[in-house]
Design an enzyme around this catalytic site. Sequence first.
Site, PDB file in Angstrom:
ATOM      1  N   SER A 175      -1.243  12.262 -15.479  1.00 25.78           N
ATOM      2  CA  SER A 175      -2.511  12.255 -16.204  1.00 25.78           C
ATOM      3  C   SER A 175      -2.564  13.514 -17.048  1.00 25.78           C
ATOM      4  O   SER A 175      -1.803  14.462 -16.812  1.00 25.78           O
ATOM      5  CB  SER A 175      -3.657  12.272 -15.191  1.00 25.78           C
ATOM      6  N   TYR A 184      -8.349  15.382  -7.766  1.00 24.45           N
ATOM      7  CA  TYR A 184      -7.508  14.454  -8.548  1.00 24.45           C
ATOM      8  C   TYR A 184      -6.558  15.267  -9.427  1.00 24.45           C
ATOM      9  O   TYR A 184      -5.355  15.009  -9.483  1.00 24.45           O
ATOM     10  CB  TYR A 184      -8.422  13.566  -9.394  1.00 24.45           C
ATOM     11  N   LYS A 229      -2.420  15.429  -9.533  1.00 19.68           N
ATOM     12  CA  LYS A 229      -1.638  15.099 -10.717  1.00 19.68           C
ATOM     13  C   LYS A 229      -0.769  16.283 -11.155  1.00 19.68           C
ATOM     14  O   LYS A 229       0.343  16.094 -11.629  1.00 19.68           O
ATOM     15  CB  LYS A 229      -2.561  14.617 -11.844  1.00 19.68           C
ATOM     16  N   ASP A 237       0.881  -1.169   0.000  1.00 18.66           N
ATOM     17  CA  ASP A 237       0.000   0.000   0.000  1.00 18.66           C
ATOM     18  C   ASP A 237       0.918   1.217   0.000  1.00 18.66           C
ATOM     19  O   ASP A 237       1.691   1.403   0.951  1.00 18.66           O
ATOM     20  CB  ASP A 237      -0.902  -0.028   1.245  1.00 18.66           C
TER      21      ASP A 237
HETATM   22  P1  NAD Z   1      -7.122   0.998 -11.850  1.00 25.24           P
HETATM   23  O1  NAD Z   1      -8.123   1.370 -10.820  1.00 25.24           O
HETATM   24  O2  NAD Z   1      -7.509   0.108 -12.957  1.00 25.24           O
HETATM   25  O3  NAD Z   1      -5.823   0.384 -11.137  1.00 25.24           O
HETATM   26  C1  NAD Z   1      -5.238   1.033 -10.040  1.00 25.24           C
HETATM   27  C2  NAD Z   1      -4.474   0.011  -9.224  1.00 25.24           C
HETATM   28  O4  NAD Z   1      -3.863   0.733  -8.136  1.00 25.24           O
HETATM   29  C3  NAD Z   1      -5.373  -1.066  -8.599  1.00 25.24           C
HETATM   30  O5  NAD Z   1      -4.809  -2.346  -8.796  1.00 25.24           O
HETATM   31  C4  NAD Z   1      -5.422  -0.699  -7.136  1.00 25.24           C
HETATM   32  O6  NAD Z   1      -5.545  -1.822  -6.271  1.00 25.24           O
HETATM   33  C5  NAD Z   1      -4.071  -0.013  -6.956  1.00 25.24           C
HETATM   34  N1  NAD Z   1      -4.077   0.876  -5.783  1.00 25.24           N
HETATM   35  C6  NAD Z   1      -5.038   1.742  -5.401  1.00 25.24           C
HETATM   36  N2  NAD Z   1      -4.695   2.328  -4.245  1.00 25.24           N
HETATM   37  C7  NAD Z   1      -3.491   1.826  -3.910  1.00 25.24           C
HETATM   38  C8  NAD Z   1      -2.602   2.041  -2.821  1.00 25.24           C
HETATM   39  N3  NAD Z   1      -2.922   2.847  -1.805  1.00 25.24           N
HETATM   40  N4  NAD Z   1      -1.426   1.381  -2.809  1.00 25.24           N
HETATM   41  C9  NAD Z   1      -1.097   0.525  -3.814  1.00 25.24           C
HETATM   42  N5  NAD Z   1      -1.916   0.243  -4.842  1.00 25.24           N
HETATM   43  C10 NAD Z   1      -3.087   0.904  -4.896  1.00 25.24           C
HETATM   44  O7  NAD Z   1      -6.569   2.404 -12.417  1.00 25.24           O
HETATM   45  P2  NAD Z   1      -5.782   2.765 -13.755  1.00 25.24           P
HETATM   46  O8  NAD Z   1      -6.741   3.419 -14.659  1.00 25.24           O
HETATM   47  O9  NAD Z   1      -4.966   1.652 -14.216  1.00 25.24           O
HETATM   48  O10 NAD Z   1      -4.852   3.925 -13.194  1.00 25.24           O
HETATM   49  C11 NAD Z   1      -3.469   3.745 -12.964  1.00 25.24           C
HETATM   50  C12 NAD Z   1      -2.801   5.121 -12.882  1.00 25.24           C
HETATM   51  O11 NAD Z   1      -2.982   5.804 -14.127  1.00 25.24           O
HETATM   52  C13 NAD Z   1      -3.384   6.030 -11.821  1.00 25.24           C
HETATM   53  O12 NAD Z   1      -2.362   6.762 -11.214  1.00 25.24           O
HETATM   54  C14 NAD Z   1      -4.293   6.945 -12.609  1.00 25.24           C
HETATM   55  O13 NAD Z   1      -4.471   8.171 -11.959  1.00 25.24           O
HETATM   56  C15 NAD Z   1      -3.521   7.080 -13.884  1.00 25.24           C
HETATM   57  N6  NAD Z   1      -4.320   7.476 -15.043  1.00 25.24           N
HETATM   58  C16 NAD Z   1      -5.445   6.775 -15.376  1.00 25.24           C
HETATM   59  C17 NAD Z   1      -6.191   7.179 -16.477  1.00 25.24           C
HETATM   60  C18 NAD Z   1      -7.455   6.472 -16.884  1.00 25.24           C
HETATM   61  O14 NAD Z   1      -8.257   7.058 -17.626  1.00 25.24           O
HETATM   62  N7  NAD Z   1      -7.692   5.240 -16.489  1.00 25.24           N
HETATM   63  C19 NAD Z   1      -5.772   8.285 -17.228  1.00 25.24           C
HETATM   64  C20 NAD Z   1      -4.621   8.956 -16.865  1.00 25.24           C
HETATM   65  C21 NAD Z   1      -3.892   8.533 -15.771  1.00 25.24           C
END
Ligand code: NAD
Length: 284
Positions: free
Chosen positions: A143, A156, A160, A64
């Site tokens: 992001s 959020y 970022k 975590d």
């Molecule tokens: P997701 O929810 O599919 O996966 C996120 C993962 O992070 C999960 O496996 C979750 O268990 C883990 N997680 C959450 N809190 C945690 C913690 N405290 N410690 C360790 N692990 C933790 O999300 P995603 O879309 O794959 O996003 C991944 C990253 O990409 C994030 O930082 C998100 O902000 C960024 N992002 C996502 C998008 C999008 O549209 N999906 C766009 C730009 C950036």
Amino acid sequence: MGGTHVGFKVLVTGSASGIGLAITDRLAKAGAAVFATDADGEALRAVAEDHGWPGDRVHTAELDVRESSRWDAAQKAAIGAMDGLDTLINVAGVIHPAWIHELDLEQAQLQVDVNLMGVLRGMRATTAGFVERRRGHVINVASMAALAPIEGIAVYSATKYAVRSLSLAASNELRRKGVAVTVICPDAVRTPMLDRQEAFEQADLVFSGSRELSPQEVADAVLDAMHDRPLEVYLPRHRGWLARLADLFPASATTISDLARRRGHRRRTELLDRVASVAKPQKR
Ligand code: NAD
């Protein structure tokens, strides 16, 4: 994606889902040694098995990113398991769409703790060793919300922005010591995080692009960045520059933002309708 990644020793956060999962899988296939972590240890073990990650090269551990002491232990365990560590990829993140006047402060705190402090803890735990060896690379997944202020996901977006400025400043500090920092700014990506936002009108702007990226496209960009070590990457590039323009003239950007919100609203509700029609039981 070109080239092999044999010889890289990488710690990834958030490997159990979405972008972190795609990055870990790409690294596993490209021959890198990986220390894959996630707060959800059970989900992580399940995806490792599903994807057939070789246990001698892809190690999994519950982490975590909010827990500083666990970070130190993870860094030591990663070095022990891979006989070194040269790359940290901070991916774990959370989002809670909300209007500012209705904000749940616990959810706001969680976003700051995971998205910003989690990245900071990871950098703190690993960069001392990188500096000592004058070798290392930190890749932070921010992001497009790091480039323009996004209403409805303001907290959020603020986390970022902070990750981007942290990355740019840290890059200037660390490059003289042989350590690179890269910040990746993707637009909306088709992951469980995005699926969860479909129910929120606050997230309309998130859906204002012409299409969602795949997690594999982001993973490809990250693996390329491991070789090229750019300072920042916008995905797609033109949307990044559009966001930078909105950031430069925030007062004039409201008209663009209104248009984008209308477009995002249409796209989000279409996606939501599609999900509802799939979920509806078929009439016989
Ligand atoms: P997701 O929810 O599919 O996966 C996120 C993962 O992070 C999960 O496996 C979750 O268990 C883990 N997680 C959450 N809190 C945690 C913690 N405290 N410690 C360790 N692990 C933790 O999300 P995603 O879309 O794959 O996003 C991944 C990253 O990409 C994030 O930082 C998100 O902000 C960024 N992002 C996502 C998008 C999008 O549209 N999906 C766009 C730009 C950036």
